[in-house]
Design a protein around this motif. Structure first.
Motif, mmCIF file in Angstrom:
data_model
loop_
_atom_site.group_PDB
_atom_site.id
_atom_site.type_symbol
_atom_site.label_atom_id
_atom_site.label_comp_id
_atom_site.label_asym_id
_atom_site.label_seq_id
_atom_site.Cartn_x
_atom_site.Cartn_y
_atom_site.Cartn_z
ATOM 1 N N ARG A 77 45.719 37.628 31.933
ATOM 2 C CA ARG A 77 44.290 37.342 31.762
ATOM 3 C C ARG A 77 43.756 37.959 30.484
ATOM 4 O O ARG A 77 43.012 37.326 29.730
ATOM 5 C CB ARG A 77 43.507 37.874 32.962
ATOM 6 C CG ARG A 77 41.992 37.662 32.863
ATOM 7 C CD ARG A 77 41.273 38.315 34.020
ATOM 8 N NE ARG A 77 41.507 39.744 34.040
ATOM 9 C CZ ARG A 77 40.789 40.624 33.332
ATOM 10 N NH1 ARG A 77 39.807 40.215 32.558
ATOM 11 N NH2 ARG A 77 41.055 41.917 33.402
ATOM 12 N N ARG A 78 44.149 39.205 30.198
ATOM 13 C CA ARG A 78 43.688 39.858 28.975
ATOM 14 C C ARG A 78 44.233 39.146 27.730
ATOM 15 O O ARG A 78 43.566 39.070 26.705
ATOM 16 C CB ARG A 78 44.097 41.331 28.973
ATOM 17 C CG ARG A 78 43.394 42.171 30.008
ATOM 18 C CD ARG A 78 41.878 42.259 29.770
ATOM 19 N NE ARG A 78 41.591 43.052 28.584
ATOM 20 C CZ ARG A 78 40.883 42.614 27.549
ATOM 21 N NH1 ARG A 78 40.404 41.378 27.536
ATOM 22 N NH2 ARG A 78 40.654 43.402 26.520
ATOM 23 N N PHE B 32 49.093 43.594 38.284
ATOM 24 C CA PHE B 32 49.046 44.018 36.889
ATOM 25 C C PHE B 32 49.550 42.915 35.957
ATOM 26 O O PHE B 32 49.087 42.803 34.815
ATOM 27 C CB PHE B 32 49.851 45.300 36.668
ATOM 28 C CG PHE B 32 49.442 46.032 35.422
ATOM 29 C CD1 PHE B 32 48.297 46.812 35.400
ATOM 30 C CD2 PHE B 32 50.177 45.911 34.252
ATOM 31 C CE1 PHE B 32 47.891 47.466 34.243
ATOM 32 C CE2 PHE B 32 49.784 46.562 33.085
ATOM 33 C CZ PHE B 32 48.637 47.344 33.082
ATOM 34 N N THR B 33 50.474 42.094 36.445
ATOM 35 C CA THR B 33 50.923 40.947 35.656
ATOM 36 C C THR B 33 49.768 39.979 35.429
ATOM 37 O O THR B 33 49.560 39.482 34.316
ATOM 38 C CB THR B 33 52.085 40.219 36.355
ATOM 39 O OG1 THR B 33 53.172 41.136 36.544
ATOM 40 C CG2 THR B 33 52.568 39.034 35.530
ATOM 41 N N GLN C 158 34.886 42.241 34.636
ATOM 42 C CA GLN C 158 35.304 42.414 33.249
ATOM 43 C C GLN C 158 35.240 41.095 32.482
ATOM 44 O O GLN C 158 34.787 41.054 31.332
ATOM 45 C CB GLN C 158 36.719 42.991 33.178
ATOM 46 C CG GLN C 158 37.152 43.382 31.783
ATOM 47 C CD GLN C 158 38.513 44.054 31.756
ATOM 48 O OE1 GLN C 158 39.487 43.519 32.262
ATOM 49 N NE2 GLN C 158 38.569 45.246 31.177
ATOM 50 N N HIS C 159 35.687 40.028 33.109
ATOM 51 C CA HIS C 159 35.669 38.722 32.435
ATOM 52 C C HIS C 159 34.237 38.303 32.111
ATOM 53 O O HIS C 159 33.962 37.804 31.005
ATOM 54 C CB HIS C 159 36.341 37.670 33.311
ATOM 55 C CG HIS C 159 36.509 36.341 32.653
ATOM 56 N ND1 HIS C 159 37.404 36.117 31.632
ATOM 57 C CD2 HIS C 159 35.854 35.159 32.839
ATOM 58 C CE1 HIS C 159 37.327 34.859 31.231
ATOM 59 N NE2 HIS C 159 36.389 34.260 31.942
ATOM 60 N N ASP C 160 33.338 38.515 33.048
ATOM 61 C CA ASP C 160 31.930 38.181 32.811
ATOM 62 C C ASP C 160 31.369 38.992 31.645
ATOM 63 O O ASP C 160 30.656 38.455 30.781
ATOM 64 C CB ASP C 160 31.110 38.446 34.078
ATOM 65 C CG ASP C 160 29.623 38.243 33.857
ATOM 66 O OD1 ASP C 160 29.186 37.088 33.753
ATOM 67 O OD2 ASP C 160 28.888 39.260 33.772
ATOM 68 N N TYR D 69 48.768 42.672 24.166
ATOM 69 C CA TYR D 69 48.861 41.834 25.357
ATOM 70 C C TYR D 69 49.991 40.828 25.257
ATOM 71 O O TYR D 69 50.567 40.442 26.276
ATOM 72 C CB TYR D 69 47.513 41.145 25.598
ATOM 73 C CG TYR D 69 46.404 42.164 25.759
ATOM 74 C CD1 TYR D 69 46.364 43.001 26.874
ATOM 75 C CD2 TYR D 69 45.433 42.336 24.779
ATOM 76 C CE1 TYR D 69 45.384 43.958 27.016
ATOM 77 C CE2 TYR D 69 44.440 43.293 24.911
ATOM 78 C CZ TYR D 69 44.428 44.102 26.027
ATOM 79 O OH TYR D 69 43.464 45.066 26.157
ATOM 80 N N ILE D 70 50.315 40.401 24.043
ATOM 81 C CA ILE D 70 51.510 39.565 23.868
ATOM 82 C C ILE D 70 52.754 40.373 24.230
ATOM 83 O O ILE D 70 53.614 39.930 24.993
ATOM 84 C CB ILE D 70 51.604 39.048 22.420
ATOM 85 C CG1 ILE D 70 50.447 38.105 22.101
ATOM 86 C CG2 ILE D 70 52.948 38.350 22.186
ATOM 87 C CD1 ILE D 70 50.385 37.661 20.644
#
Length: 325
Positions: free
Chosen positions: A150-151, A144-145, A222-224, A88-89
């Motif tokens: 977020r990921r 997508f950005t 997904q975050h939840d 993700y970086i």
């Protein structure tokens, strides 16, 4: 003599270059990934009792790999599972650069950069045809950005790392995945095939709005799910940090009431949402198919681990798709 010359011509640089340009390498790699995952998943799920230990160690990573006695020569190839954050970086940096270039092209009307077009020619063939308009491309890239940023945030500040490992092959596949995904997004811009063609923007279509709604719902879901997973991981007594060993609890609540891996189901819907927005783009169809195959396979492996680990695991709970898989 003439036959020999024909064979020699196959190996000259011009012929080789033509062959390379005829192949969409991004699509080819994702198809190979899909076939490999399907074959590997079949071996693990159907022939696990006779599968070689080195193969099981390759396929099972993280908490799933902790139940096996590891083969020493495969251990040499393992890296920490917490290195997932590197994807993700890398992806966040790459998509930021690509967005700057795309912004210059679409908003300021600057001609396409030659080296980008050349790279796309070799990776996705010069014959790429896209029915995607500039509006759809901008929306897809923005979404997508946001997903990548977020990921990255979740991996840094939400997820809790452990001592679990993964094979270096899977680590490399992660980089290839995000390179392929971002190149596919970039190749959706038809104006890059023609530096004289200026982009034209249109109002948001019904497909775009459907994609945006699906995307927002998917990232919230997904975050939840990831927060619920992170809250379950406890540090073992006697350890001073959370990176050495963890105690796992059975996840409950939210999407976990229906499936073992709701976060993976949400990942699928993130890509499906862009499928609506980039409708007609073959490359993104292949990307989405690869994500579905991969996430379903990983979810099934996780589901098996949950059932083996927790004897009271709910029978109604499926691996990734409610009432189905």
């Amino acid at each position: 003599m003439e036959e020999r010359s024909t064979w020699l011509n196959i190996f000259n640089m011009d012929s080789l270059n033509e062959v390379i340009l005829e192949v969409n390498w991004i699509v080819t790699v994702f198809v190979i990934f899909m076939i490999s995952v399907l074959a590997g998943g079949t071996v693990v799920n159907v022939l696990q009792s006779i599968a070689p230990k080195w193969f099981l160690q390759l396929v099972h990573y993280g908490k799933m790999g902790e139940r096996y006695n590891k083969v020493w020569y495969m251990t040499i190839l393992e890296v920490p599972k917490k290195w997932f954050v590197h994807f993700y970086i890398f992806g966040s940096c790459l998509i930021t650069v690509l967005n700057v270039l795309l912004w210059q092209r679409l908003s300021q009307g600057k001609p396409g950069t030659h080296w980008i077009s050349t790279c796309l020619d070799y990776l996705t063939t010069p014959k790429r045809v896209s029915a995607v308009d500039a509006t759809s491309i901008v929306v897809a890239n923005i979404l997508f950005t946001l997903h990548m940023y977020r990921r990255l945030y979740e991996n840094l500040f939400v997820s809790k790392s452990s001592s679990a490992t993964m094979n270096a092959v899977l680590y490399i596949v992660g980089y290839v995945h995000y390179i392929g995904v971002l190149v596919t997004l970039l190749s959706a811009d038809p104006s890059l095939n023609n530096t004289d063609q200026l982009p034209s923007f249109t109002p948001l279509s019904t497909n775009i709005w459907i994609g945006i709604v699906i995307f927002i719902a998917a990232i919230i879901f997904q975050h939840d799910s990831l927060r619920r997973l992170a809250s379950l991981r406890k540090v073992c007594p006697g350890t001073e940090d959370g990176t050495k060993k963890s105690i796992y609890s059975m996840p409950v609540g939210g999407g976990f009431e229906w499936v073992s891996c709701p976060h993976m189901l949400a990942e699928i819907f993130v890509y499906v949402s862009l499928l609506f927005i980039l409708s007609g783009h073959t490359g993104w169809m292949v990307v989405t198919a690869w994500v579905v195959v991969n996430q379903v396979n990983i979810a099934i492996l996780n589901h098996q681990w949950y059932k083996e680990t927790f004897k009271d695991y709910p029978l109604k709970r499926q691996a990734i798709i409610p009432f189905l898989i």
